[in-house]
Structure formats: C-alpha cells, structure tokens
Design an enzyme around this catalytic site. Structure first.
Site, mmCIF file in Angstrom:
data_model
loop_
_atom_site.group_PDB
_atom_site.id
_atom_site.type_symbol
_atom_site.label_atom_id
_atom_site.label_comp_id
_atom_site.label_asym_id
_atom_site.label_seq_id
_atom_site.Cartn_x
_atom_site.Cartn_y
_atom_site.Cartn_z
ATOM 1 N N LYS A 100 0.784 -1.220 0.021
ATOM 2 C CA LYS A 100 -0.177 -0.039 0.164
ATOM 3 C C LYS A 100 0.844 1.183 0.063
ATOM 4 O O LYS A 100 0.589 2.372 -0.742
ATOM 5 C CB LYS A 100 -0.910 0.220 1.258
ATOM 6 C CG LYS A 100 -1.700 1.338 1.546
ATOM 7 C CD LYS A 100 -2.477 1.808 0.519
ATOM 8 C CE LYS A 100 -3.084 3.054 0.346
ATOM 9 N NZ LYS A 100 -3.992 3.519 -0.447
ATOM 10 N N CYS B 62 -2.969 11.065 1.816
ATOM 11 C CA CYS B 62 -2.250 10.115 1.374
ATOM 12 C C CYS B 62 -0.788 10.250 0.776
ATOM 13 O O CYS B 62 0.233 10.090 1.505
ATOM 14 C CB CYS B 62 -2.904 9.183 0.234
ATOM 15 S SG CYS B 62 -4.562 8.518 1.061
HETATM 16 N N1 NAD Z 1 -8.748 9.333 2.162
HETATM 17 C C1 NAD Z 1 -8.488 8.314 1.189
HETATM 18 O O1 NAD Z 1 -8.608 8.545 -0.202
HETATM 19 C C2 NAD Z 1 -7.471 7.170 1.511
HETATM 20 C C3 NAD Z 1 -7.308 6.150 0.911
HETATM 21 C C4 NAD Z 1 -6.624 4.936 1.034
HETATM 22 C C5 NAD Z 1 -6.355 4.913 2.236
HETATM 23 N N2 NAD Z 1 -6.589 5.813 3.452
HETATM 24 C C6 NAD Z 1 -5.953 5.655 4.531
HETATM 25 O O2 NAD Z 1 -7.066 5.377 5.537
HETATM 26 C C7 NAD Z 1 -7.151 5.895 6.739
HETATM 27 C C8 NAD Z 1 -8.248 6.917 7.144
HETATM 28 O O3 NAD Z 1 -8.458 7.894 6.145
HETATM 29 P P1 NAD Z 1 -9.539 9.043 5.897
HETATM 30 O O4 NAD Z 1 -9.009 9.771 4.755
HETATM 31 O O5 NAD Z 1 -10.753 8.030 5.880
HETATM 32 O O6 NAD Z 1 -9.321 9.836 7.291
HETATM 33 P P2 NAD Z 1 -10.409 10.717 7.703
HETATM 34 O O7 NAD Z 1 -9.416 11.748 8.765
HETATM 35 O O8 NAD Z 1 -11.369 11.313 6.824
HETATM 36 O O9 NAD Z 1 -11.111 9.714 8.890
HETATM 37 C C9 NAD Z 1 -10.857 9.223 10.151
HETATM 38 C C10 NAD Z 1 -11.710 9.376 11.198
HETATM 39 O O10 NAD Z 1 -11.346 8.622 12.235
HETATM 40 C C11 NAD Z 1 -11.756 9.391 13.427
HETATM 41 N N3 NAD Z 1 -11.106 8.960 14.485
HETATM 42 C C12 NAD Z 1 -9.899 9.400 14.863
HETATM 43 N N4 NAD Z 1 -9.546 8.742 16.003
HETATM 44 C C13 NAD Z 1 -10.650 7.829 16.367
HETATM 45 C C14 NAD Z 1 -10.843 7.106 17.511
HETATM 46 N N5 NAD Z 1 -9.953 7.017 18.504
HETATM 47 N N6 NAD Z 1 -12.047 6.211 17.570
HETATM 48 C C15 NAD Z 1 -12.891 6.422 16.429
HETATM 49 N N7 NAD Z 1 -12.771 7.080 15.478
HETATM 50 C C16 NAD Z 1 -11.520 8.077 15.487
HETATM 51 C C17 NAD Z 1 -11.838 10.627 12.809
HETATM 52 O O11 NAD Z 1 -12.682 11.528 13.630
HETATM 53 C C18 NAD Z 1 -12.280 10.541 11.545
HETATM 54 O O12 NAD Z 1 -13.823 10.768 11.299
HETATM 55 C C19 NAD Z 1 -5.618 6.697 6.812
HETATM 56 O O13 NAD Z 1 -4.922 5.667 7.029
HETATM 57 C C20 NAD Z 1 -5.467 6.906 5.460
HETATM 58 O O14 NAD Z 1 -4.135 7.071 5.130
HETATM 59 C C21 NAD Z 1 -7.150 7.038 2.907
#
Ligand code: NAD
Length: 432
Positions: A209, A263
């Site tokens: 990834k 990302c």
């Molecule tokens: N955004 C993308 O396009 C994408 C694509 C692939 C992978 N990712 C990966 O996926 C993961 C999440 O990314 P995202 O873009 O959804 O992030 P995001 O910030 O949009 O979402 C994360 C969520 O987790 C919540 N959170 C934080 N701490 C928490 C806890 N202790 N308990 C419950 N909820 C909690 C936050 O409030 C938030 O709503 C990251 O590791 C990112 O690298 C993201």
C-alpha cells in the site's frame, strides 16, 4: 445478522460502512466526532463534493436500519468483524503519528470478543500490524491474535471522487498475520468486492500500500521536474507529456500546483519509516521535496506576473481558486492552496479563496460565489482543477478583474487564448 463495526467514519470509513450495510450486515460506525455521528444517524453523508452514489446509498441503508453511528466502543463486543480506518498522519519530522490508531486499538481491545476479525484498513508503516497493533489488542483483550481472534491488514485503495466505485471494483490486498486470519478476511471482503483479492502476509500488505502511493508521488515529481525544465526551455510540458506517452510503455503523469490529501504527502514517509540501516533512500525523499516545492513555485509565478503588470502584491486582491486538494472534492487536507494563501496573507495582500465545495475555513475569507472572488481581483491563482473552472469564459473573466493575471496550476486554460484576450498568463510547465 452478523455485525460489522467500522472504526473511523471519514473518507474511507463512511463509504466502507455503507457498502457492508448494503451487503446485508448490521453495521455500527464508531467515531469521536459527534457532528459526524449525528449526520450519519440522520441519513446524511458527512462527505461533500462529487461522490457518485454515496448520498443515496447512505440514505438507503440508514432508512433500512442497517447503519448506525455511535461513540460507544462496547458495540465491538461479539462483532463478527471490526474494521479500523482512523487517520495515520506523520509529524513534522515525517515520523508516523499513531495517536488515533493507538487510541482506537486500546478501545477495541478492551471490548474484543473471541473469534472476531480485526482488519486494519488504515495505511501504516512496515511492521505496524505485528509490532504495534497486535501487542495493544492482545494486552487490552487478554486474547491471543491468530488463535483467539483474527488479525489482518487489508489496506484501502480509495480515491476521492470515486469512493464507492473504488471499494467494490478495485483489487484488494489481504494481509493476514496467519493463514486463518487471511481466510477470514477474504470471506468478509468477498461480500462487497467484485474484483480480485490477493492474499499475502501483513508486512507485504503494508509495504504494498505505501509503495503504491510512493510510486505515484515519485511519478508526479518526475512530471513536476519536467515542468520546471519545460518552463526553462520555453515549451509546454502538457504537450510534452502527450507526445512522450505516444511511445510504448510510457505513462508520464500530470504536473501541477502541488500534491495534497491524506495519502501521497505522507505515505512515502510511512513506507520509509525505520528504513535506512543498510542503504540511504534518495529518490523517494527527493520526490517529496520536488512536490512540496510546487505551491512555492505558484507563488513565484504570481509574483513575477504581478511585477510584469506593475501590480504591487501587497496592495493586490488575490483570488485563490480552489481550496480542496483535488478537483470536485471537499477534502482540504494538506492542500497546496494553504502555502499560497499564507504567503499572500503574510505580505498583506487582500486574499479571497473560492471553492465550490469547501464552505468555511477558520481565518480565511471564503466564498462559493465566482463573482465575489473575481470581481476586482488583480491576480487569479488556480490551484485546483474543479470542473466549474474549466467552463469559465475568458472574455467574462477579463471584464471582471481589475488586472488580468492568471496563474494556472492545472492546465485549465490555453496560454495562447489567454494572451489573446489580454491576460498576463503564467502556468506550471508553460512557456512564460
Ligand atoms: N482518503 C483516502 O482517499 C484514503 C485512501 C486510502 C487509504 N486511506 C487511509 O485510510 C485511513 C483513513 O483515512 P481517511 O481519509 O478516511 O481519514 P479521515 O480523517 O477522513 O477519517 C478518520 C476518522 O477517524 C476518526 N477517529 C479518529 N480517532 C478515532 C478514535 N480513537 N475512535 C474512533 N474514530 C476515530 C476521525 O474522527 C475521522 O472521522 C488513513 O490511514 C489513510 O491513509 C485514505
């Protein structure tokens, strides 16, 4: 009905939760932000921007009583699967900052039952599953990973603008800590994924990834380097790219005003975390440096254009067009617009930021109204390629602005046409 708990209702968690709910699971989403919980419990998506099908799907599964959101981790008890997708940023020294991940794992661990599958979908550095996730879950639950519960890293491959499409139609990597965990994870994901699933170990999944994103970041840096060179040579990098890609096996990426989002700017650092004992990584850090320089190059282009037009930047009205990091999205994380805005605010320019999807940002004068942004502006700096900007009429634009300067970070306008209409035009990778 089997229960799937999704921890973290962000750009990844919200659509994934909807997909599992639509596949017949009882889905409980856990988050710590009350406004997101409330929105989902009203059947409303917290994600704005163009996300085909997401609003409708969320409404549908909410109405059917298949999806609810809460901050209560006791919902993890006796769950069939718990999927963790909280944010995993790096700090200012590019070291992983796993505050959210540790906190989520601690709460999950305290409420973990036997036979549950825990799948980490967040992007993580090599060995995080075995060296951080596993020990926290085992300590908090008193259970043994791989024996009492299943554990896998199944990274998400989403892209803003095609979230649902990506979840169901992109191939999936399954990285169990043992065979039983991979088997369990594959059984779960086959309920929502139409594409192929590839089983490997958790370390290889972590590296896969982060490599995917480091690869893309490096490719963009290559295109950005060629943009600098094209400007020096007085050619158009976008024409260059088109011609290069007529050669077999060449797929040059697009250069632009900068690389943002949650990302690409951090995943290369996650990939390299802990590396360098037997070699010194050079290419990937250099790519990061090039990509990070692009918003500052936008500033240089804007200042050069203002100098040519005898506009004092300190007295200018600067319209920054686009605050989301990517077109037609409301995601502003690590946006290349931020350094541009900061620079012009620091020197005392009047800065107004336009975005069709981002409604408000603390400390910024924001608008969704093109006229408000562009009327009387001296310099329009196009950072994001929102579709709305592609249909702007240059004739109208030239009449609205006080000084007609366009800085184009996304190849939105034809240089020749802009000059013909009386603009001072400078663009990333264009002849100046
Ligand atoms: N955004 C993308 O396009 C994408 C694509 C692939 C992978 N990712 C990966 O996926 C993961 C999440 O990314 P995202 O873009 O959804 O992030 P995001 O910030 O949009 O979402 C994360 C969520 O987790 C919540 N959170 C934080 N701490 C928490 C806890 N202790 N308990 C419950 N909820 C909690 C936050 O409030 C938030 O709503 C990251 O590791 C990112 O690298 C993201």
């Amino acid at each position: 009905m089997k229960k799937v708990v999704v921890v973290g209702l962000g750009y990844v968690g919200t659509p994934v939760a909807c997909c599992f709910a639509n596949a017949g699971f009882k889905v409980v989403g856990i988050d710590i932000v009350q406004s997101k919980i409330d929105m989902i419990n009203r059947g409303e998506s917290p994600i704005k921007g163009k996300e085909p099908g997401l609003d409708e799907l969320l409404k549908k599964v909410h109405k059917a009583g298949k999806l609810k959101a809460t901050d209560d981790y006791s919902e993890c008890k006796r769950a069939y699967a718990i999927l963790i997708m909280v944010e995993t940023p790096v700090d200012d020294k590019n070291i992983p900052r796993y505050k959210a991940l540790r906190s989520a794992l601690t709460s999950v661990g305290k409420n973990l039952s036997k036979d549950t599958l825990v799948s980490i979908e967040s992007t993580i550095a090599p060995r995080t599953t075995t060296d951080l996730v596993k020990p926290i879950l085992e300590k908090e639950s008193g259970l043994k990973a791989g024996e009492d519960f299943y554990l896998a890293h199944c990274p998400e491959r989403l892209r803003a603008g095609v979230l649902l499409e990506a979840i169901t139609n992109y191939n999936k990597i399954i990285g169990g800590i043992n065979e039983a965990s991979s088997k369990k994870a594959k059984e779960l994901y086959k309920k929502i994924i139409k594409a192929k699933m590839y089983v490997t170990d958790s370390l290889t999944a972590e590296v896969t990834k982060t490599t995917e994103n480091a690869y893309r970041d490096t490719q963009i840096a290559f295109a950005n380097e060629l943009a600098y060179l094209s400007e020096e040579l007085g050619i158009d990098v976008f024409e260059l790219r088109k011609l290069v890609n007529t050669s077999p096996s060449r797929a040059m990426h697009f250069p632009g005003s900068g690389v943002g989002g949650h990302c690409l700017p951090k995943d290369p650092w996650l990939l390299l975390h802990g590396s360098g004992k037997t070699f010194k990584p050079k290419l990937i850090p250099a790519a990061r440096e090039i990509n990070d320089s692009m918003p500052f190059h936008m500033i240089e282009l804007a200042e050069e254009a203002m100098k040519e037009s005898k506009v004092n930047p300190k007295k200018a009205k600067i319209a920054v067009m686009g605050y989301a990091f990517i077109e037609d999205s409301d995601d502003t994380r690590d946006t290349p617009a931020a350094p541009v805005i900061k620079h012009f605010m620091d020197i005392g320019s009047e800065v107004i930021v336009h975005d069709p999807y981002v409604k408000a940002v603390d400390g910024l004068e924001m608008t969704g109204d093109l006229n408000e942004a562009l009327v009387g502006a001296d310099c329009a700096i196009f950072v994001t390629a929102h579709s709305r900007y592609k249909s702007l009429k240059l004739k109208n634009l030239v009449q609205k602005m006080r000084n007609s300067i366009i800085i184009d970070g996304r190849d939105l306008f034809e240089r020749k046409k802009c000059i013909k209409e009386g603009f001072v035009y400078k663009g990333i990778g264009k002849k100046h």
